[in-house]
Design a protein around this motif. Structure first.
Motif, PDB file in Angstrom:
ATOM      1  N   UNK A  47      61.401  42.636  15.244  1.00 16.76           N
ATOM      2  CA  UNK A  47      61.711  41.242  15.592  1.00 16.76           C
ATOM      3  C   UNK A  47      61.424  40.973  17.067  1.00 16.76           C
ATOM      4  N   UNK A  48      61.862  41.886  17.918  1.00 14.81           N
ATOM      5  CA  UNK A  48      61.658  41.724  19.352  1.00 14.81           C
ATOM      6  C   UNK A  48      60.169  41.781  19.700  1.00 14.81           C
ATOM      7  N   UNK A  49      59.469  42.798  19.148  1.00 12.03           N
ATOM      8  CA  UNK A  49      58.061  43.010  19.488  1.00 12.03           C
ATOM      9  C   UNK A  49      57.198  41.826  19.075  1.00 12.03           C
ATOM     10  N   UNK A  50      57.388  41.321  17.864  1.00 15.76           N
ATOM     11  CA  UNK A  50      56.568  40.213  17.383  1.00 15.76           C
ATOM     12  C   UNK A  50      56.928  38.919  18.104  1.00 15.76           C
ATOM     13  N   UNK A  51      58.182  38.718  18.399  1.00 20.78           N
ATOM     14  CA  UNK A  51      58.613  37.497  19.093  1.00 20.78           C
ATOM     15  C   UNK A  51      57.963  37.378  20.470  1.00 20.78           C
ATOM     16  N   UNK A  52      57.834  38.510  21.170  1.00 15.92           N
ATOM     17  CA  UNK A  52      57.341  38.473  22.550  1.00 15.92           C
ATOM     18  C   UNK A  52      55.941  39.070  22.703  1.00 15.92           C
ATOM     19  N   UNK A  53      55.179  39.181  21.609  1.00 21.48           N
ATOM     20  CA  UNK A  53      53.899  39.865  21.680  1.00 21.48           C
ATOM     21  C   UNK A  53      52.880  39.166  22.575  1.00 21.48           C
ATOM     22  N   UNK A  54      53.009  37.873  22.733  1.00 20.30           N
ATOM     23  CA  UNK A  54      52.079  37.171  23.620  1.00 20.30           C
ATOM     24  C   UNK A  54      52.258  37.625  25.071  1.00 20.30           C
ATOM     25  N   UNK A  55      53.462  38.105  25.416  1.00 22.44           N
ATOM     26  CA  UNK A  55      53.733  38.575  26.771  1.00 22.44           C
ATOM     27  C   UNK A  55      53.457  40.071  26.932  1.00 22.44           C
ATOM     28  N   UNK A  56      53.557  40.819  25.847  1.00 30.57           N
ATOM     29  CA  UNK A  56      53.365  42.274  25.932  1.00 30.57           C
ATOM     30  C   UNK A  56      51.913  42.699  25.666  1.00 30.57           C
ATOM     31  N   UNK A  57      51.065  41.761  25.259  1.00 30.90           N
ATOM     32  CA  UNK A  57      49.689  42.090  24.874  1.00 30.90           C
ATOM     33  C   UNK A  57      48.945  42.810  25.998  1.00 30.90           C
ATOM     34  N   UNK A  58      48.899  42.214  27.173  1.00 31.88           N
ATOM     35  CA  UNK A  58      48.146  42.833  28.267  1.00 31.88           C
ATOM     36  C   UNK A  58      48.796  44.118  28.775  1.00 31.88           C
ATOM     37  N   UNK A  59      50.117  44.200  28.919  1.00 31.31           N
ATOM     38  CA  UNK A  59      50.719  45.495  29.283  1.00 31.31           C
ATOM     39  C   UNK A  59      50.397  46.600  28.287  1.00 31.31           C
ATOM     40  N   UNK A  60      50.327  46.269  26.998  1.00 28.50           N
ATOM     41  CA  UNK A  60      49.977  47.272  25.987  1.00 28.50           C
ATOM     42  C   UNK A  60      48.542  47.760  26.199  1.00 28.50           C
ATOM     43  N   UNK A  61      47.639  46.838  26.559  1.00 31.33           N
ATOM     44  CA  UNK A  61      46.251  47.228  26.815  1.00 31.33           C
ATOM     45  C   UNK A  61      46.166  48.238  27.959  1.00 31.33           C
ATOM     46  N   UNK A  62      47.029  48.083  28.963  1.00 26.85           N
ATOM     47  CA  UNK A  62      47.019  49.000  30.099  1.00 26.85           C
ATOM     48  C   UNK A  62      47.274  50.444  29.662  1.00 26.85           C
ATOM     49  N   UNK A  63      48.036  50.612  28.584  1.00 28.78           N
ATOM     50  CA  UNK A  63      48.418  51.952  28.123  1.00 28.78           C
ATOM     51  C   UNK A  63      47.500  52.503  27.037  1.00 28.78           C
ATOM     52  N   UNK A  64      46.471  51.724  26.677  1.00 26.18           N
ATOM     53  CA  UNK A  64      45.619  52.117  25.548  1.00 26.18           C
ATOM     54  C   UNK A  64      44.951  53.473  25.763  1.00 26.18           C
ATOM     55  N   UNK A  65      44.444  53.709  26.971  1.00 32.70           N
ATOM     56  CA  UNK A  65      43.712  54.971  27.211  1.00 32.70           C
ATOM     57  C   UNK A  65      44.626  56.180  27.057  1.00 32.70           C
ATOM     58  N   UNK A  66      45.908  56.045  27.425  1.00 33.58           N
ATOM     59  CA  UNK A  66      46.838  57.163  27.291  1.00 33.58           C
ATOM     60  C   UNK A  66      46.975  57.552  25.814  1.00 33.58           C
ATOM     61  N   UNK A  67      47.053  56.547  24.944  1.00 36.37           N
ATOM     62  CA  UNK A  67      47.138  56.808  23.510  1.00 36.37           C
ATOM     63  C   UNK A  67      45.879  57.496  22.999  1.00 36.37           C
ATOM     64  N   UNK A  68      44.718  57.031  23.466  1.00 28.36           N
ATOM     65  CA  UNK A  68      43.456  57.614  23.014  1.00 28.36           C
ATOM     66  C   UNK A  68      43.300  59.054  23.502  1.00 28.36           C
ATOM     67  N   UNK A  69      43.738  59.330  24.726  1.00 25.89           N
ATOM     68  CA  UNK A  69      43.687  60.703  25.235  1.00 25.89           C
ATOM     69  C   UNK A  69      44.558  61.625  24.387  1.00 25.89           C
ATOM     70  N   UNK A  70      45.715  61.139  24.015  1.00 25.95           N
ATOM     71  CA  UNK A  70      46.638  61.925  23.200  1.00 25.95           C
ATOM     72  C   UNK A  70      46.038  62.236  21.828  1.00 25.95           C
TER      73      UNK A  70
END
Length: 482
Positions: free
Chosen positions: A267-290
């Motif tokens: 509920x929290x994630x979907x409600x505020x996803x427009x604000x968390x979209x770009x911060x999530x992109x910042x962490x994308x490479x860490x996920x791919x490295x893992x």
């Protein structure tokens, strides 16, 4: 009740009976799982059940119960169809495809003829000098970032170096992408080996992890998984519970809970996803490295299909993948530590600036390519051409960004529509085919969308906001007592 096949074959795959076996489309549609997978190629039916040894991996199962004629042509060299002869079990009855009218058959014939026309025009031939130039300029970026740290003690020079390294990683991504799509070399092993260099060694990404993930994306762009636990959709939009690209996807995690309701986190994630979209992109490479590290060293897999495939056939280059990633971290450690001069905190700051900026630079491009465009369910997806075009956005210059910068920054994926239709076409030829593809779409009434980097990101954020609003409205309507 579907029409039964006119003649059943033996249970042995690749051993059809002497009498030609014919199947209806409804019969083919029953076989949609990796354990029971039938595919159609040029009206021939093949049983590829459990074929995890497929050279391209589990991507073969994305078209289980469907026609793979056009995606097969997009990914394979001439003569590759000989490999699937052993899986032949019969013929499709074309008249049983009642979901297609004559105009649809004419449309499919027309875009297959267009592909032949582009082949005859030489649009699939690569310019080796272009790729030599791109490799050289990429390595000059790497050498410059290294020199800025080695020869300077200025914090601003180090900051610039870390951002340049992030940009280097992004540009390596486009080069590895081209090599692994076999745009450069006719002999595919050379492209795969180049992918190990630009992927494993220079970026820390597993070549095979990326290929499997990206092939699945190309086969079914913006296609939802059938369930929250299945892997038959586009892995690039498998972003729940952090982001949802449709109301169906937003509600998909309900089936994982005994009460059938959304968790507080969802509920929290979907409600505020427009604000968390770009911060999530910042962490994308860490996920791919893992994920890459786990894949290369055999300690995990991103999906069930990937796990089975890894167990059955292993890595294409098991030693090279491990060695490449090992030496990536060796040179990264030397650079991030300032060749032994930096403190731990300073070294971590350098690493995370480079890593997070790369995630943003990469995700901005492929995010603009598909995010906020049409999404589909497996049972409602359109034909190959319409699926690729309607789920994809080209990126143009505008809002102060010159087209020349967009062309360089996006590494060919500014022509994302063209690339998805013809993934083996070298990037330097995509612009040459742009007007041809655009006019073909207009002729046949297929939506062809383009936006600049500013308008495109606004479209993505608006789409996320709309999904959030729809999700909240649906949640209130379904659970009014909440």
């Amino acid at each position: 009740m579907c029409k039964a096949p006119e003649e059943r074959t033996s249970n042995l795959v690749g051993k059809p009976s002497a009498k030609l076996t014919k199947y209806t489309w409804d019969e083919v549609k029953k076989h949609i799982t990796p354990q029971d997978a039938w595919v159609v190629h040029k009206n021939k039916v093949y049983d590829v059940s459990n074929w995890y040894d497929h050279p391209g991996g589990a991507v073969i199962f994305t078209h289980a119960g469907d026609d793979m004629t056009d995606i097969f042509a997009a990914f394979h060299a001439q003569g590759s169809q000989a490999m699937i002869k052993k899986f032949y079990i019969g013929e499709l009855i074309p008249e049983s495809m009642t979901h297609k009218n004559q105009r649809q058959f004419d449309f499919e014939k027309a875009y297959r003829e267009l592909r032949t026309q582009l082949v005859m025009m030489g649009m699939f031939k690569s310019n080796q000098w272009f790729y030599a130039y791109k490799c050289a300029t990429n390595m000059s970026m790497w050498a410059t970032a290294m020199a800025m740290v080695y020869f300077s003690d200025n914090v601003f020079v180090h900051l610039a170096s870390s951002l340049l390294l992030g940009l280097f990683f992004q540009q390596c991504g486009w080069l590895a992408h081209d090599f692994l799509h076999h745009q450069v070399f006719k002999y595919r092993k050379y492209g795969d080996l180049a992918g190990v260099f630009w992927g494993n060694l220079m970026q820390g990404y597993s070549m095979q992890w990326w290929k499997n993930k990206h092939n699945g994306h190309h086969a079914v762009p913006n296609l939802h998984n059938s369930t929250a636990t299945s892997q038959d959709g586009d892995p690039d939009i498998d972003t729940m519970p952090l982001l949802a690209w449709s109301i169906k996807q937003a509600q998909s995690f309900r089936e994982l809970r005994a009460d059938g309701k959304d968790s507080a986190f969802v509920k929290f994630a979907i409600k505020y996803q427009v604000f968390t979209y770009f911060p999530i992109l910042l962490l994308a490479r860490i996920s791919w490295l893992n994920e890459s590290f786990k894949k290369a060293y055999g300690i995990g897999a991103a999906s069930k299909n990937a796990k089975v495939e890894l167990q059955r056939k292993g890595l294409q280059f098991p030693i090279l993948e491990k060695v490449g990633i090992f030496f990536h971290y060796i040179w990264m450690f030397a650079l991030c530590s300032g060749f032994g001069r930096f403190s731990v905190v300073y070294s971590l700051a350098y690493f995370f600036i480079a890593t997070c900026s790369c995630g943003l630079f990469l995700a901005l491009v492929f995010g603009l390519g598909h995010n906020g465009m049409a999404t589909y369910d497996a049972e409602t997806r359109p034909d190959f051409w319409k699926l690729q075009v309607t789920t994809t956005r080209n990126i143009t210059g505008g809002h102060g960004f010159p087209q020349a910068f967009v062309d360089w920054f996006c590494g060919g994926l500014q022509y994302q529509v063209n690339h998805h239709l013809f993934p083996m076409m070298p990037r330097h030829n995509l612009a040459k085919t742009h007007s041809i593809i655009e006019s073909f779409c207009k002729e046949w009434g297929v939506t062809y969308h383009e936006a600049d980097m500013v308008d495109g990101n606004i479209e993505v954020l608006k789409h996320l906001a709309n999904v959030s609003d729809d999700f909240l409205v649906e949640m209130i309507n379904e659970f009014p007592a909440m």
